[in-house]
Design an enzyme around this catalytic site. Structure first.
Site, PDB file in Angstrom:
ATOM      1  N   ARG A  71       0.825  -1.212   0.000  1.00 27.49           N
ATOM      2  CA  ARG A  71       0.000   0.000   0.000  1.00 27.49           C
ATOM      3  C   ARG A  71       0.856   1.257   0.000  1.00 27.49           C
ATOM      4  O   ARG A  71       0.518   2.250  -0.615  1.00 27.49           O
ATOM      5  CB  ARG A  71      -0.909  -0.021   1.235  1.00 27.49           C
ATOM      6  N   TYR A  72       1.934   1.220   0.740  1.00 25.37           N
ATOM      7  CA  TYR A  72       2.818   2.379   0.870  1.00 25.37           C
ATOM      8  C   TYR A  72       4.015   2.194  -0.056  1.00 25.37           C
ATOM      9  O   TYR A  72       4.346   1.073  -0.424  1.00 25.37           O
ATOM     10  CB  TYR A  72       3.284   2.505   2.325  1.00 25.37           C
ATOM     11  N   ARG A 128       7.254  -0.081   1.710  1.00 23.72           N
ATOM     12  CA  ARG A 128       7.133  -1.173   2.670  1.00 23.72           C
ATOM     13  C   ARG A 128       5.891  -2.007   2.384  1.00 23.72           C
ATOM     14  O   ARG A 128       4.921  -1.500   1.832  1.00 23.72           O
ATOM     15  CB  ARG A 128       7.087  -0.649   4.117  1.00 23.72           C
ATOM     16  N   CYS A 137      -2.676 -17.445  16.400  1.00 18.91           N
ATOM     17  CA  CYS A 137      -2.310 -16.418  17.381  1.00 18.91           C
ATOM     18  C   CYS A 137      -2.290 -17.039  18.769  1.00 18.91           C
ATOM     19  O   CYS A 137      -2.896 -18.077  18.996  1.00 18.91           O
ATOM     20  CB  CYS A 137      -3.332 -15.281  17.364  1.00 18.91           C
ATOM     21  N   CYS A 195      -8.360 -12.462  19.588  1.00 22.98           N
ATOM     22  CA  CYS A 195      -8.943 -11.221  20.088  1.00 22.98           C
ATOM     23  C   CYS A 195     -10.270 -10.994  19.375  1.00 22.98           C
ATOM     24  O   CYS A 195     -10.298 -10.966  18.137  1.00 22.98           O
ATOM     25  CB  CYS A 195      -8.004 -10.051  19.819  1.00 22.98           C
ATOM     26  N   CYS A 224     -10.487  -8.482  16.447  1.00 21.82           N
ATOM     27  CA  CYS A 224      -9.437  -8.563  15.421  1.00 21.82           C
ATOM     28  C   CYS A 224      -9.889  -8.008  14.069  1.00 21.82           C
ATOM     29  O   CYS A 224     -10.926  -8.382  13.550  1.00 21.82           O
ATOM     30  CB  CYS A 224      -8.985 -10.005  15.248  1.00 21.82           C
ATOM     31  N   ARG A 237      -8.483  -8.620  11.310  1.00 25.04           N
ATOM     32  CA  ARG A 237      -8.256  -9.604  10.253  1.00 25.04           C
ATOM     33  C   ARG A 237      -9.001 -10.901  10.525  1.00 25.04           C
ATOM     34  O   ARG A 237      -8.561 -11.985  10.142  1.00 25.04           O
ATOM     35  CB  ARG A 237      -6.756  -9.823  10.106  1.00 25.04           C
ATOM     36  N   ASP A 285     -11.168  -0.521  13.919  1.00 24.56           N
ATOM     37  CA  ASP A 285     -11.607  -0.611  12.527  1.00 24.56           C
ATOM     38  C   ASP A 285     -13.076  -1.034  12.447  1.00 24.56           C
ATOM     39  O   ASP A 285     -13.678  -1.451  13.437  1.00 24.56           O
ATOM     40  CB  ASP A 285     -10.730  -1.623  11.779  1.00 24.56           C
ATOM     41  N   ASP A 326      -7.045   4.032  10.700  1.00 29.69           N
ATOM     42  CA  ASP A 326      -6.730   3.371   9.434  1.00 29.69           C
ATOM     43  C   ASP A 326      -7.952   3.600   8.552  1.00 29.69           C
ATOM     44  O   ASP A 326      -9.049   3.121   8.853  1.00 29.69           O
ATOM     45  CB  ASP A 326      -6.439   1.875   9.663  1.00 29.69           C
ATOM     46  N   LYS A 328      -3.012   4.725   7.222  1.00 27.07           N
ATOM     47  CA  LYS A 328      -3.132   5.291   8.567  1.00 27.07           C
ATOM     48  C   LYS A 328      -3.083   6.811   8.513  1.00 27.07           C
ATOM     49  O   LYS A 328      -2.169   7.374   7.929  1.00 27.07           O
ATOM     50  CB  LYS A 328      -2.001   4.767   9.442  1.00 27.07           C
TER      51      LYS A 328
HETATM   52  C1  PLP Z   1       0.315  -0.353   9.050  1.00 24.90           C
HETATM   53  C2  PLP Z   1       0.740  -0.805   7.739  1.00 24.90           C
HETATM   54  C3  PLP Z   1       2.069  -0.672   7.340  1.00 24.90           C
HETATM   55  C4  PLP Z   1       3.146  -0.060   8.222  1.00 24.90           C
HETATM   56  O1  PLP Z   1       2.858   1.256   8.513  1.00 24.90           O
HETATM   57  P1  PLP Z   1       3.885   2.127   9.397  1.00 24.90           P
HETATM   58  O2  PLP Z   1       3.151   3.425   9.566  1.00 24.90           O
HETATM   59  O3  PLP Z   1       5.140   2.237   8.616  1.00 24.90           O
HETATM   60  O4  PLP Z   1       4.085   1.412  10.689  1.00 24.90           O
HETATM   61  C5  PLP Z   1       2.408  -1.099   6.076  1.00 24.90           C
HETATM   62  N1  PLP Z   1       1.489  -1.628   5.245  1.00 24.90           N
HETATM   63  C6  PLP Z   1       0.202  -1.761   5.603  1.00 24.90           C
HETATM   64  C7  PLP Z   1      -0.774  -2.312   4.625  1.00 24.90           C
HETATM   65  C8  PLP Z   1      -0.223  -1.352   6.865  1.00 24.90           C
HETATM   66  O5  PLP Z   1      -1.505  -1.501   7.215  1.00 24.90           O
HETATM   67  S1  SF4 Z   2      -5.503  -8.832  16.984  1.00 25.91           S
HETATM   68 FE1  SF4 Z   2      -5.937 -10.506  15.545  1.00 25.91          FE
HETATM   69  S2  SF4 Z   2      -3.962 -10.941  14.588  1.00 25.91           S
HETATM   70 FE2  SF4 Z   2      -3.537  -9.792  16.466  1.00 25.91          FE
HETATM   71  S3  SF4 Z   2      -3.222 -11.367  18.043  1.00 25.91           S
HETATM   72 FE3  SF4 Z   2      -5.355 -10.747  18.153  1.00 25.91          FE
HETATM   73  S4  SF4 Z   2      -6.408 -12.251  16.864  1.00 25.91           S
HETATM   74 FE4  SF4 Z   2      -4.240 -12.347  16.333  1.00 25.91          FE
END
Ligand code: PLP
Ligand code: SF4
Length: 383
Positions: free
Chosen positions: A90-91, A94, A103, A107, A110, A112, A270, A307, A314
């Protein structure tokens, strides 16, 4: 069997065990766990003092998880920015690389949930595809290794992933996103530390949400990671009934520093399906930052970020400290709410050493002060 493996086995891993332990509605817990599994390892379980407390709320299924079905499965559109399976680019420099479904706890909030706890969406082949993608993209200098939780993999898998990524010349830093230092610190063994330190610079970003998670056990094992040269950051999620209180957050941030964990982000929750019952208003996060900044160590003040739904990334939010910016001065409020003025540099000295514009070219165009900020034309300065 290692201690951490025993703690996983002896924890609560299904609706029946949850019923046996706490007498909750078993049919309901069963229904909820079909979509997103239950896991409370024996260590994390030991932190629960009473049903409904901030530790309990994070891991015990709630009827409200079945409510807000209109929310999306993938609120951050991670799949939309995914050139190969389980990797989000996305960025510019990175990528987020998902390497495991497991995990130490599951949580309930979560982000995801759509993938986490469900096996089958990753395997060594998808890992190879991700590594190949990174190898081919020389602009990628920072890898966020996440999941699920990478530290729940066996040592040899962690070593394989780290060594493959470290062998790519343009990869500068590796980051591991893991709840292990908080939720199952015993997983941080001397063997794991010895593996990680071979691949420096490796950073770990962990996830503590409540001061009661900062235990002597967490201190010991975070200390082992820190002694192995790993800087540890914390990404906390703002959660109703857990930490939506400036006093609780302040205590958490201060305690994290005592175990050598540096607060990095506080996330606004989120819009994930089944997690509305954890959401606070955004103003709560601003109130928390306001209660931290100036009132305690700057090291204890993370960035509060939202986010952006749909994949905008973010976005940091700050309480309003700038009252006005004009050609003469900047009017500001300090942490006590008192007003201060900082005069602008006078004209003869106002030349920028670079010609970088104040707003516009970095994707942050049209800020609220754009109309009052004015960089003098070079010609005007030469007069
Ligand atoms: C959070 C995130 C990152 C890392 O973001 P930083 O601000 O550099 O910590 C990179 N890619 C994705 C898709 C993210 O959600
Ligand atoms: S927030 Fe989601 S990915 Fe992170 S430890 Fe909890 S269950 Fe696992």
């Amino acid at each position: 069997m290692e201690e951490w493996q025993r703690l996983l086995k002896d924890g609560v891993n299904n609706a029946q065990q949850l019923f046996d332990r706490f007498g909750v509605d078993k049919a309901l817990a069963e229904q909820i766990s079909e979509d997103f599994r239950i896991r409370i390892n024996a260590y994390y379980l030991s932190l629960i003092e009473a049903p409904g407390d901030p530790i309990w709320r994070q891991v015990v299924p709630d009827a409200a998880e079945l409510e807000d079905v209109d929310c999306p499965d993938d609120p951050l559109n991670e799949e939309g920015d995914s050139p190969v399976p389980n990797l989000t680019h996305r960025y510019p420099d990175r990528v987020l690389f998902l390497v495991n479904h497991q995990c130490p706890i599951y949580c309930r909030f979560c982000t995801r949930k759509r993938k986490v706890s469900e096996p089958g969406w990753w395997n060594k082949e998808t890992l190879k595809l991700g590594i190949d993608y990174i190898r081919q993209h020389t602009e990628v200098r920072d890898i966020i290794i996440s999941g699920g939780d990478p530290m729940m993999l066996p040592d040899h898998m962690i070593e394989w992933i780290l060594s493959e990524l470290r062998a790519i010349p343009h990869v500068e830093i590796l980051r591991i996103g893991s709840r292990v230092p908080c939720a199952l610190p015993q997983r941080i063994t001397p063997e794991l530390c010895n593996i990680i330190k071979k691949y420096h610079p490796v950073y770990v970003n962990t996830h503590f949400n409540h001061p009661r998670e900062v235990t002597e056990v967490a201190k010991k094992h975070c200390g082992m990671l820190a002694d192995a040269g790993v800087p540890i950051g914390c990404q906390t999620v703002l959660l109703k009934g857990v930490n939506d209180d400036p006093a609780v957050m302040k205590e958490l941030m201060q305690k994290l520093l005592t175990i050598r964990v540096r607060p990095y982000y506080i996330y606004q929750a989120d819009l994930t399906k089944g997690t509305n019952y954890f959401r606070t208003r955004v103003e709560k996060g601003l109130e928390i930052i306001k209660a931290l900044r100036g009132h305690t160590s700057g090291l204890a003040v993370p960035h509060f970020v939202v986010d952006a739904p749909g994949g905008g990334g973010k976005i940091p939010l700050l309480p309003e400290y700038v009252v006005d910016i004009n050609d003469k001065e900047v009017v500001m409020r300090n942490y006590q709410g008192k007003t201060f003025r900082y005069p602008q540099v006078p004209e003869p000295y106002a030349t920028d050493t670079t010609d970088s514009p104040v707003a516009g070219t970095n994707g942050v165009a049209g800020g609220p002060y754009e109309h009052t900020l004015r960089i003098p034309e070079p010609a005007a300065l030469l007069e």
